[in-house]
Design a protein around this motif. Structure first.
Motif, PDB file in Angstrom:
ATOM      1  N   GLY A   1       0.794  -1.225   0.000  1.00 21.71           N
ATOM      2  CA  GLY A   1       0.000   0.000   0.000  1.00 21.71           C
ATOM      3  C   GLY A   1       0.820   1.265   0.000  1.00 21.71           C
ATOM      4  N   VAL A   2       2.099   1.178   0.347  1.00 21.83           N
ATOM      5  CA  VAL A   2       2.956   2.363   0.353  1.00 21.83           C
ATOM      6  C   VAL A   2       3.490   2.581  -1.060  1.00 21.83           C
ATOM      7  N   LEU A   3       3.243   3.780  -1.585  1.00 18.52           N
ATOM      8  CA  LEU A   3       3.682   4.125  -2.934  1.00 18.52           C
ATOM      9  C   LEU A   3       5.055   4.784  -2.925  1.00 18.52           C
ATOM     10  N   GLY A   4       5.397   5.444  -1.833  1.00 19.73           N
ATOM     11  CA  GLY A   4       6.696   6.080  -1.696  1.00 19.73           C
ATOM     12  C   GLY A   4       6.913   6.533  -0.268  1.00 19.73           C
ATOM     13  N   ALA A   5       8.164   6.466   0.181  1.00 18.25           N
ATOM     14  CA  ALA A   5       8.488   6.881   1.547  1.00 18.25           C
ATOM     15  C   ALA A   5       9.854   7.545   1.566  1.00 18.25           C
ATOM     16  N   LYS A   6       9.958   8.643   2.309  1.00 18.83           N
ATOM     17  CA  LYS A   6      11.232   9.339   2.477  1.00 18.83           C
ATOM     18  C   LYS A   6      11.353   9.709   3.945  1.00 18.83           C
ATOM     19  N   VAL A   7      12.397   9.222   4.584  1.00 15.27           N
ATOM     20  CA  VAL A   7      12.648   9.530   5.992  1.00 15.27           C
ATOM     21  C   VAL A   7      13.798  10.516   6.054  1.00 15.27           C
ATOM     22  N   ILE A   8      13.571  11.634   6.732  1.00 23.48           N
ATOM     23  CA  ILE A   8      14.577  12.678   6.877  1.00 23.48           C
ATOM     24  C   ILE A   8      15.049  12.663   8.323  1.00 23.48           C
ATOM     25  N   PHE A   9      16.246  12.114   8.528  1.00 18.25           N
ATOM     26  CA  PHE A   9      16.775  11.911   9.878  1.00 18.25           C
ATOM     27  C   PHE A   9      16.914  13.226  10.635  1.00 18.25           C
ATOM     28  N   THR A  10      17.458  14.261   9.983  1.00 21.23           N
ATOM     29  CA  THR A  10      17.733  15.527  10.678  1.00 21.23           C
ATOM     30  C   THR A  10      16.468  16.184  11.212  1.00 21.23           C
ATOM     31  N   ASP A  11      15.337  15.907  10.593  1.00 19.76           N
ATOM     32  CA  ASP A  11      14.074  16.491  11.037  1.00 19.76           C
ATOM     33  C   ASP A  11      13.178  15.492  11.761  1.00 19.76           C
ATOM     34  N   SER A  12      13.614  14.229  11.838  1.00 16.00           N
ATOM     35  CA  SER A  12      12.826  13.155  12.458  1.00 16.00           C
ATOM     36  C   SER A  12      11.436  13.057  11.851  1.00 16.00           C
ATOM     37  N   ILE A  13      11.389  13.133  10.521  1.00 16.05           N
ATOM     38  CA  ILE A  13      10.123  13.123   9.789  1.00 16.05           C
ATOM     39  C   ILE A  13      10.139  12.037   8.723  1.00 16.05           C
ATOM     40  N   ALA A  14       9.018  11.376   8.530  1.00 15.85           N
ATOM     41  CA  ALA A  14       8.827  10.451   7.408  1.00 15.85           C
ATOM     42  C   ALA A  14       7.665  10.975   6.579  1.00 15.85           C
ATOM     43  N   ASN A  15       7.922  11.222   5.299  1.00 14.62           N
ATOM     44  CA  ASN A  15       6.874  11.630   4.366  1.00 14.62           C
ATOM     45  C   ASN A  15       6.484  10.395   3.562  1.00 14.62           C
ATOM     46  N   ILE A  16       5.216  10.021   3.640  1.00 14.54           N
ATOM     47  CA  ILE A  16       4.760   8.766   3.044  1.00 14.54           C
ATOM     48  C   ILE A  16       3.574   9.033   2.126  1.00 14.54           C
ATOM     49  N   GLU A  17       3.656   8.485   0.915  1.00 12.85           N
ATOM     50  CA  GLU A  17       2.523   8.498  -0.006  1.00 12.85           C
ATOM     51  C   GLU A  17       2.003   7.063  -0.053  1.00 12.85           C
ATOM     52  N   PHE A  18       0.680   6.901   0.114  1.00  8.15           N
ATOM     53  CA  PHE A  18       0.137   5.550   0.204  1.00  8.15           C
ATOM     54  C   PHE A  18      -1.223   5.451  -0.472  1.00  8.15           C
ATOM     55  N   ASP A  19      -1.619   4.215  -0.749  1.00  9.98           N
ATOM     56  CA  ASP A  19      -2.925   3.906  -1.321  1.00  9.98           C
ATOM     57  C   ASP A  19      -3.879   3.645  -0.158  1.00  9.98           C
ATOM     58  N   ALA A  20      -4.837   4.523   0.025  1.00  9.64           N
ATOM     59  CA  ALA A  20      -5.773   4.406   1.148  1.00  9.64           C
ATOM     60  C   ALA A  20      -6.685   3.193   1.034  1.00  9.64           C
ATOM     61  N   ASN A  21      -6.755   2.575  -0.140  1.00  9.84           N
ATOM     62  CA  ASN A  21      -7.541   1.349  -0.291  1.00  9.84           C
ATOM     63  C   ASN A  21      -6.820   0.156   0.331  1.00  9.84           C
ATOM     64  N   LYS A  22      -5.503   0.261   0.517  1.00 13.90           N
ATOM     65  CA  LYS A  22      -4.718  -0.873   1.009  1.00 13.90           C
ATOM     66  C   LYS A  22      -4.177  -0.696   2.417  1.00 13.90           C
ATOM     67  N   THR A  23      -4.017   0.529   2.862  1.00 12.72           N
ATOM     68  CA  THR A  23      -3.500   0.777   4.212  1.00 12.72           C
ATOM     69  C   THR A  23      -4.060   2.104   4.716  1.00 12.72           C
ATOM     70  N   SER A  24      -3.829   2.393   5.978  1.00 11.73           N
ATOM     71  CA  SER A  24      -4.366   3.619   6.580  1.00 11.73           C
ATOM     72  C   SER A  24      -3.274   4.352   7.352  1.00 11.73           C
ATOM     73  N   LYS A  25      -3.577   5.567   7.742  1.00  6.28           N
ATOM     74  CA  LYS A  25      -2.639   6.355   8.541  1.00  6.28           C
ATOM     75  C   LYS A  25      -2.335   5.642   9.862  1.00  6.28           C
ATOM     76  N   GLU A  26      -3.360   5.123  10.483  1.00  4.88           N
ATOM     77  CA  GLU A  26      -3.185   4.431  11.761  1.00  4.88           C
ATOM     78  C   GLU A  26      -2.310   3.193  11.601  1.00  4.88           C
ATOM     79  N   ASP A  27      -2.492   2.482  10.499  1.00  5.34           N
ATOM     80  CA  ASP A  27      -1.703   1.286  10.219  1.00  5.34           C
ATOM     81  C   ASP A  27      -0.229   1.659  10.006  1.00  5.34           C
ATOM     82  N   LEU A  28       0.014   2.764   9.323  1.00  5.21           N
ATOM     83  CA  LEU A  28       1.397   3.206   9.085  1.00  5.21           C
ATOM     84  C   LEU A  28       2.072   3.623  10.389  1.00  5.21           C
ATOM     85  N   ILE A  29       1.341   4.314  11.239  1.00  3.59           N
ATOM     86  CA  ILE A  29       1.891   4.722  12.540  1.00  3.59           C
ATOM     87  C   ILE A  29       2.242   3.489  13.369  1.00  3.59           C
TER      88      ILE A  29
END
Length: 142
Positions: free
Chosen positions: A55-83
């Motif tokens: 379900g994840v279409l793309g993911a980029k984790v930026i260590f210096t900012d402690s952020i993960a930017n994720i593009e996903f297919d909502a038909n296959k996964t959810s925000k809660e599932d990713l967390i």
């Protein structure tokens, strides 16, 4: 005559199967991740595991900012599932993820020099994109 019926039946089955596929419902989320101690071992591991998740279409984790930017297919996964997925990496003891509340509707702004060094746009050294989700950009959007 039988061969024509078989070919016709196979053709109809193909049209039905390809026509019934669900459309990809793209969504994005920015996760604030705590517990990362290094770029190679932590951030790259999280990014790699997220990229392989169904379900994840793309993911980029930026260590210096402690952020993960994720593009996903909502038909296959959810925000809660990713967390929950990020929290379960490495046995669930190291990382904690939560949705980052970044204002994505703000206009472009000029990044600080520190931000530009970690920003994907550092080659241009110009204003960040309107939809920049980096933590260093969040406080500059108004």
């Amino acid at each position: 005559m039988k061969i024509k019926k078989i070919i016709f039946s196979v053709a109809i089955a193909c049209f039905i199967l390809t026509g019934c596929q669900k459309e990809v419902k793209k969504e994005t989320i920015s996760l604030a991740i705590s517990g990362m101690t290094c770029e190679i071992g932590c951030a790259k591991t999280i990014q790699s595991k997220l990229s392989k998740k169904e379900g994840v279409l793309g993911a980029k984790v930026i260590f210096t900012d402690s952020i993960a930017n994720i593009e996903f297919d909502a038909n296959k996964t959810s925000k809660e599932d990713l967390i929950a997925f990020v929290g379960a990496i490495a046995g669930g003891e190291l990382y904690k993820a939560s949705e980052s509340k970044v204002n994505t509707s703000a206009k472009a702004h000029t990044c600080s020099d520190a931000c530009k060094e970690s920003c994907e746009m550092k080659a241009e050294k110009t204003a960040c994109k309107e939809d920049c989700k980096m933590a260093c950009c969040a406080d500059k959007k108004s």
